[in-house]
Design a protein around this motif. Structure first.
Motif, mmCIF file in Angstrom:
data_model
loop_
_atom_site.group_PDB
_atom_site.id
_atom_site.type_symbol
_atom_site.label_atom_id
_atom_site.label_comp_id
_atom_site.label_asym_id
_atom_site.label_seq_id
_atom_site.Cartn_x
_atom_site.Cartn_y
_atom_site.Cartn_z
ATOM 1 N N SER A 1 -3.399 -23.378 -8.542
ATOM 2 C CA SER A 1 -4.333 -23.306 -7.407
ATOM 3 C C SER A 1 -4.868 -21.888 -7.209
ATOM 4 C CB SER A 1 -3.694 -23.831 -6.133
ATOM 5 O OG SER A 1 -2.548 -23.077 -5.816
ATOM 6 N N TYR A 2 -4.056 -20.884 -7.482
ATOM 7 C CA TYR A 2 -4.519 -19.498 -7.356
ATOM 8 C C TYR A 2 -5.467 -19.132 -8.500
ATOM 9 C CZ TYR A 2 -4.552 -14.421 -7.591
ATOM 10 O OH TYR A 2 -4.965 -13.112 -7.674
ATOM 11 N N ILE A 3 -5.083 -19.451 -9.732
ATOM 12 C CA ILE A 3 -5.883 -19.074 -10.903
ATOM 13 C C ILE A 3 -7.260 -19.708 -10.866
ATOM 14 C CG2 ILE A 3 -6.043 -19.258 -13.433
ATOM 15 C CD1 ILE A 3 -2.922 -19.067 -13.446
ATOM 16 N N ILE B 1 -11.163 -16.137 -13.217
ATOM 17 C CA ILE B 1 -10.015 -16.890 -13.727
ATOM 18 C C ILE B 1 -9.133 -15.975 -14.573
ATOM 19 C CG2 ILE B 1 -9.339 -18.732 -15.341
ATOM 20 C CD1 ILE B 1 -11.860 -20.274 -14.291
ATOM 21 N N LEU B 2 -9.754 -15.217 -15.485
ATOM 22 C CA LEU B 2 -8.990 -14.308 -16.346
ATOM 23 C C LEU B 2 -8.280 -13.218 -15.542
ATOM 24 C CD1 LEU B 2 -11.252 -13.901 -19.471
ATOM 25 C CD2 LEU B 2 -8.865 -14.620 -19.449
ATOM 26 N N SER B 3 -8.970 -12.660 -14.577
ATOM 27 C CA SER B 3 -8.387 -11.613 -13.745
ATOM 28 C C SER B 3 -7.156 -12.134 -13.007
ATOM 29 C CB SER B 3 -9.428 -11.103 -12.763
ATOM 30 O OG SER B 3 -8.857 -10.214 -11.848
ATOM 31 N N LYS C 1 -4.306 -12.827 -15.549
ATOM 32 C CA LYS C 1 -3.684 -11.581 -16.002
ATOM 33 C C LYS C 1 -2.819 -10.959 -14.901
ATOM 34 C CE LYS C 1 -7.137 -10.549 -19.501
ATOM 35 N NZ LYS C 1 -8.225 -9.652 -19.936
ATOM 36 N N SER C 2 -3.230 -11.102 -13.655
ATOM 37 C CA SER C 2 -2.409 -10.551 -12.566
ATOM 38 C C SER C 2 -1.088 -11.308 -12.456
ATOM 39 C CB SER C 2 -3.164 -10.575 -11.232
ATOM 40 O OG SER C 2 -3.258 -11.883 -10.711
ATOM 41 N N LYS C 3 -1.113 -12.605 -12.706
ATOM 42 C CA LYS C 3 0.124 -13.393 -12.667
ATOM 43 C C LYS C 3 0.995 -13.109 -13.892
ATOM 44 C CE LYS C 3 -0.476 -14.926 -8.720
ATOM 45 N NZ LYS C 3 0.366 -14.351 -7.662
ATOM 46 N N LYS D 1 4.739 -10.343 -19.319
ATOM 47 C CA LYS D 1 4.127 -9.009 -19.293
ATOM 48 C C LYS D 1 4.586 -8.179 -20.471
ATOM 49 C CE LYS D 1 7.034 -6.246 -16.211
ATOM 50 N NZ LYS D 1 7.082 -5.582 -14.919
ATOM 51 N N GLN D 2 5.775 -8.467 -21.005
ATOM 52 C CA GLN D 2 6.259 -7.766 -22.203
ATOM 53 C C GLN D 2 5.683 -8.365 -23.482
ATOM 54 O OE1 GLN D 2 8.190 -4.985 -22.253
ATOM 55 N NE2 GLN D 2 7.995 -4.999 -20.035
ATOM 56 N N ALA D 3 5.443 -9.681 -23.476
ATOM 57 C CA ALA D 3 5.016 -10.379 -24.689
ATOM 58 C C ALA D 3 3.511 -10.303 -24.930
ATOM 59 C CB ALA D 3 5.449 -11.851 -24.615
ATOM 60 N N CYS D 4 2.735 -10.349 -23.869
ATOM 61 C CA CYS D 4 1.274 -10.416 -24.013
ATOM 62 C C CYS D 4 0.670 -9.014 -24.110
ATOM 63 C CB CYS D 4 0.667 -11.156 -22.832
ATOM 64 S SG CYS D 4 1.225 -12.878 -22.689
#
Length: 175
Positions: free
Chosen positions: A137-139, A155-157, A160-162, A170-173
Motif C-alpha cells: 500500500s505504501y509503495i 514507486i521506485l523511490s 528503495k526507501s523500504k 540493504k546489504q544485498a541490493c
C-alpha cells in the motif's frame, strides 16, 4: 502457452539466429538498429527489412535479450556499454506497473524477480517479494495532485526507501 511450447519456441528462435549468423557473410556490427530495437535480434544483418524486424522483435522478446542488453550495455543496446541503472529501473516499472503491482499483492512473480535483478540483488527475489507484499500500500500509493515526479519514479523511490530499512536487502541490493 505450455512450458514445452515455450521451450520449443525458444529453441526454434535460437536455431534461426544460429543459421542466419553462420550463413551471413556480413560482419555483425553495432550499426543503428531498426524498429525492433536493440538486442540479439538487431545483431543479424539480414534482418533489416520489415519481416526481419518482426523476427528480430520476436527474438528479442522471447529470449529477453533486449532487457539483458539494455541492462548490461551489450547486444547492440548502447555504443559505449554504459546504461544508467536508475533509468533502466524506471523504464521497467513504467512498462510493467500494473502487472508488477498485481504480483506485489501475491509477493512473488516474474516481474518481482526482474526488479530484484535490476536493483542489483537477483538472488534475493523472494525476500524482495515479501517486502513488497508487506509494504504494497505504501509503495503503490497514489501520488498527490501537483507532484511533478512520475508514477514510476515515485514507486521506485518508495521501494528503495523500504529496501534501505531492511537489514538483509540493504546489504544485498546495489540500488
Amino acid at each position: 502457452m505450455s512450458r514445452v511450447g515455450i521451450r520449443f519456441f525458444i529453441k526454434v528462435q535460437l536455431a534461426l539466429v544460429s543459421i542466419i549468423l553462420l550463413t551471413s557473410h556480413n560482419q555483425v556490427s553495432a550499426e543503428p538498429y531498426g524498429m525492433a530495437g536493440c538486442g540479439l535480434g538487431s545483431m543479424v544483418p539480414a534482418w533489416k527489412n520489415d519481416i526481419g524486424q518482426v523476427v528480430a522483435a520476436t527474438t528479442n522478446g522471447s529470449l529477453s535479450s533486449q532487457t539483458f542488453g539494455i541492462t548490461s550495455g551489450t547486444s547492440n543496446c548502447t555504443t559505449d556499454g554504459i546504461v544508467r541503472a536508475d533509468r533502466v529501473q524506471e523504464v521497467f516499472v513504467t512498462y510493467n506497473e500494473e502487472p508488477l503491482e498485481l504480483e506485489t499483492t501475491q509477493g512473488t512473480g516474474e516481474r518481482i524477480r526482474t526488479i530484484a535483478s535490476l536493483l542489483g540483488c537477483p538472488t534475493h527475489g523472494i525476500e524482495l517479494g515479501k517486502l513488497m507484499k508487506e509494504k504494497h500500500s505504501y509503495i503503490f500509493e497514489k501520488s498527490k495532485e501537483g507532484d511533478s515526479t512520475t508514477r514510476s519514479q515515485l514507486i521506485l523511490s518508495r521501494l528503495k526507501s523500504k529496501i534501505a530499512e531492511d537489514p538483509t536487502l540493504k546489504q544485498a541490493c546495489l540500488y
